[in-house]
Write an enzyme that holds these catalytic residues in place. Structure first.
Site, mmCIF file in Angstrom:
data_model
loop_
_atom_site.group_PDB
_atom_site.id
_atom_site.type_symbol
_atom_site.label_atom_id
_atom_site.label_comp_id
_atom_site.label_asym_id
_atom_site.label_seq_id
_atom_site.Cartn_x
_atom_site.Cartn_y
_atom_site.Cartn_z
ATOM 1 N N GLY A 166 54.775 -0.782 28.489
ATOM 2 C CA GLY A 166 56.096 -1.173 28.968
ATOM 3 C C GLY A 166 56.512 -0.348 30.180
ATOM 4 N N GLU A 226 50.517 8.450 29.587
ATOM 5 C CA GLU A 226 50.506 7.064 30.090
ATOM 6 C C GLU A 226 49.840 7.001 31.461
ATOM 7 O OE1 GLU A 226 54.524 5.496 27.791
ATOM 8 O OE2 GLU A 226 54.699 6.202 29.841
#
Ligand code: 5RP
Length: 227
Positions: free
Chosen positions: A85, A106
């Protein structure tokens, strides 16, 4: 017809993202509420993949809970897709991430991915990054020094706390959320802020941008291709 809630939009995009999961591969999986919903969908097709690398302990636990094999990033040279996301995404596929304090891992997962597929609801699309306070992961003893540098460039850094305690990341570091930045040149700002001593990772993803975004809207999921 009643409008879909934000959570329903997230479920919609999580389901769509399954179409981007290649068979017999190790894939990269992000962190957050949208990524959690994606993991729920991934569990339904888990026999089609070899496993996953996880961008946080939280994601690793959720994957493992479904019996999906979790690989250490050190064991994997590259992954065909990294699905995650975002807190904001601009028209070039540049993003702000780190609302879940996981942006260091991430960014590492994204760096070894052939394609970054961003999954988000339409509220995350912006013209210019920066309305969402920019998360910066910092080495704890450098927090004030980094904060002063951020103030000098016009930002308002706020030390992230939860239940009156500093948020501690999976890497044992702290988060500064920087308000009042208008990020008109994400590439330049990512590089400039990354060079401040004590900064572990800046939540701007311009060097590691999305290749594709799947954006859930009231009219269905739109695919945006950037590169
Ligand atoms: C976590 C992230 C998330 O991708 C971002 O915060 C979006 O989260 P959500 O899907 O819950 O809206 O960067 O560090």
């Amino acid at each position: 017809m009643t409008a879909l809630t934000q959570n329903e939009l997230k479920i919609l995009v999580a389901k769509k993202a399954i179409e981007y999961v290649p068979a017999n591969a190790i894939i990269g999986v992000g962190t957050g509420s949208t990524a959690d919903l994606f993991i729920d969908e991934l569990a339904k097709i888990k026999d089609r993949i070899v496993g996953a690398i996880a961008s946080s302990n939280r994601t690793a636990e959720r994957l493992a809970g479904y019996g999906i094999r979790v690989f250490d990033v050190n064991e994997v040279r590259s992954v065909p897709v990294y699905i995650d996301g975002a807190d904001e995404i601009d028209p070039q596929g540049f993003m702000i991430k780190g609302g879940g304090a996981a942006h260091t891992r991430e960014k590492i997962c994204a760096s070894i991915a052939e394609r970054f597929i961003c999954i988000a609801d339409a509220s995350k699309e912006v013209d210019v990054l920066g309305k969402f306070p920019l998360p910066i992961e910092v080495v704890p003893l450098a927090r004030e020094a980094v904060a002063r540098r951020l103030t000098a460039i016009g930002g308002l850094p706020i030390w992230r706390v939860k239940d009156d305690q500093p948020v501690v990341t999976d890497n044992g570091c702290h988060i500064l959320d920087v308000h009042d930045l208008r990020i008109t040149d994400p590439l330049a700002m990512e590089q400039e802020l990354t060079l401040i001593p004590g900064v572990l990772t800046v939540g701007i993803f311009a060097l590691q941008p999305a290749h594709v975004a799947l954006i859930a809207t009231a009219d269905g999921v739109k695919e945006r291709s950037y590169r």
